[in-house]
Design a protein around this motif. Structure first.
Motif, PDB file in Angstrom:
ATOM      1  N   THR A 129      40.004  38.990  45.340  1.00  0.00           N
ATOM      2  CA  THR A 129      40.691  39.687  44.247  1.00  0.00           C
ATOM      3  C   THR A 129      42.181  39.782  44.526  1.00  0.00           C
ATOM      4  O   THR A 129      43.012  39.478  43.656  1.00  0.00           O
ATOM      5  N   TRP A 130      42.524  40.196  45.723  1.00  0.00           N
ATOM      6  CA  TRP A 130      43.923  40.357  46.110  1.00  0.00           C
ATOM      7  C   TRP A 130      44.675  39.022  46.039  1.00  0.00           C
ATOM      8  O   TRP A 130      45.766  38.940  45.471  1.00  0.00           O
ATOM      9  N   GLN A 131      44.083  37.973  46.599  1.00  0.00           N
ATOM     10  CA  GLN A 131      44.735  36.661  46.601  1.00  0.00           C
ATOM     11  C   GLN A 131      44.864  36.099  45.183  1.00  0.00           C
ATOM     12  O   GLN A 131      45.897  35.519  44.833  1.00  0.00           O
ATOM     13  N   MET A 132      43.834  36.246  44.375  1.00  0.00           N
ATOM     14  CA  MET A 132      43.891  35.707  43.016  1.00  0.00           C
ATOM     15  C   MET A 132      44.817  36.526  42.124  1.00  0.00           C
ATOM     16  O   MET A 132      45.415  35.981  41.191  1.00  0.00           O
TER      17      MET A 132
ATOM     18  N   SER B  44      36.397  39.115  39.945  1.00  0.00           N
ATOM     19  CA  SER B  44      36.193  39.502  41.342  1.00  0.00           C
ATOM     20  C   SER B  44      36.347  41.014  41.508  1.00  0.00           C
ATOM     21  O   SER B  44      35.601  41.646  42.269  1.00  0.00           O
ATOM     22  N   LEU B  45      37.307  41.595  40.800  1.00  0.00           N
ATOM     23  CA  LEU B  45      37.480  43.051  40.845  1.00  0.00           C
ATOM     24  C   LEU B  45      36.251  43.772  40.300  1.00  0.00           C
ATOM     25  O   LEU B  45      35.775  44.741  40.902  1.00  0.00           O
ATOM     26  N   THR B  46      35.713  43.294  39.180  1.00  0.00           N
ATOM     27  CA  THR B  46      34.516  43.955  38.638  1.00  0.00           C
ATOM     28  C   THR B  46      33.325  43.786  39.587  1.00  0.00           C
ATOM     29  O   THR B  46      32.511  44.700  39.706  1.00  0.00           O
TER      30      THR B  46
ATOM     31  N   ALA C  46      48.071  35.038  42.924  1.00  0.00           N
ATOM     32  CA  ALA C  46      48.155  33.692  42.327  1.00  0.00           C
ATOM     33  C   ALA C  46      48.355  33.792  40.818  1.00  0.00           C
ATOM     34  O   ALA C  46      49.120  33.012  40.229  1.00  0.00           O
ATOM     35  N   PHE C  47      47.673  34.747  40.186  1.00  0.00           N
ATOM     36  CA  PHE C  47      47.844  34.966  38.748  1.00  0.00           C
ATOM     37  C   PHE C  47      49.286  35.335  38.439  1.00  0.00           C
ATOM     38  O   PHE C  47      49.902  34.781  37.525  1.00  0.00           O
ATOM     39  N   TRP C  48      49.841  36.263  39.215  1.00  0.00           N
ATOM     40  CA  TRP C  48      51.196  36.734  38.946  1.00  0.00           C
ATOM     41  C   TRP C  48      52.215  35.603  39.088  1.00  0.00           C
ATOM     42  O   TRP C  48      53.106  35.448  38.267  1.00  0.00           O
TER      43      TRP C  48
ATOM     44  N   ALA D 146      34.088  43.213  51.271  1.00  0.00           N
ATOM     45  CA  ALA D 146      35.295  42.827  52.011  1.00  0.00           C
ATOM     46  C   ALA D 146      35.776  41.442  51.584  1.00  0.00           C
ATOM     47  O   ALA D 146      36.976  41.230  51.352  1.00  0.00           O
ATOM     48  N   VAL D 147      34.854  40.499  51.448  1.00  0.00           N
ATOM     49  CA  VAL D 147      35.226  39.140  51.041  1.00  0.00           C
ATOM     50  C   VAL D 147      35.820  39.157  49.636  1.00  0.00           C
ATOM     51  O   VAL D 147      36.870  38.544  49.379  1.00  0.00           O
TER      52      VAL D 147
END
Length: 161
Positions: free
Chosen positions: A99-102, A135-137, A105-107, A93-94
């Motif tokens: 992953t979602w936030q980064m 983080s995704l991996t 931020a990447f985009w 969950a963390v």
């Protein structure tokens, strides 16, 4: 997927060797030739982020992250397994949020052509991408670990019976 995570871990090790080579070269050039390598701090900080985030999933696959088992070792195997599953789900969950936030931020960094200024101006988006990707991996590895733990839980009563 497990093979991909393995190769990603090997890539992380190669990045670490790159940091070592860069820092060694910086010391040699600075003290022997009085010619420091331009951008060493910037490049090594980028490589350090890449090293950390590409190695997390591999470290998780090997059970290499820190575990404090002082209390849980006193519990029975069933409760230990349940606590491991809960811990894996909370970790997942963390890292889904990270992953979602980064990824966002990447985009944004990509769209605005964000640059880190210093001795060597470098774009910021590659580092933000690697944080999101790493983080995704890790999320995918955590899902594999959860599946493995659940299978152990289901399989263990059948062995005893």
């Amino acid at each position: 997927m497990r093979k991909f995570i393995y190769y990603l871990g090997m890539f992380s090790g190669i990045v670490l060797l790159g940091i070592l080579a860069l820092m060694s070269g910086e010391v040699i050039f600075r003290y022997l030739f009085n010619k420091p390598i331009l951008g060493t701090v910037e490049i090594s900080s980028y490589l350090l982020v890449i090293f950390c985030f590409t190695g997390m999933a591999f470290t998780q696959s090997q059970g290499g992250h820190i575990k404090i088992e002082l209390v849980t070792l006193r519990f029975g195997p069933g409760l230990q397994r349940t606590l491991r599953i809960i811990t894996l789900i909370l970790s997942l969950a963390v890292f889904i949020v990270i992953t979602w936030q980064m990824a966002g931020a990447f985009w944004k960094s990509w769209e605005m052509h964000e640059v880190r200024w210093g001795a060597l101006p470098l774009p910021v988006w590659p580092v933000k991408f690697m944080i999101a990707f790493g983080s995704l991996t890790l999320c995918l590895q955590l899902i594999l670990n959860i599946i493995d733990e659940i299978r152990k839980k289901v399989a263990s009563p059948a062995r005893n019976g």
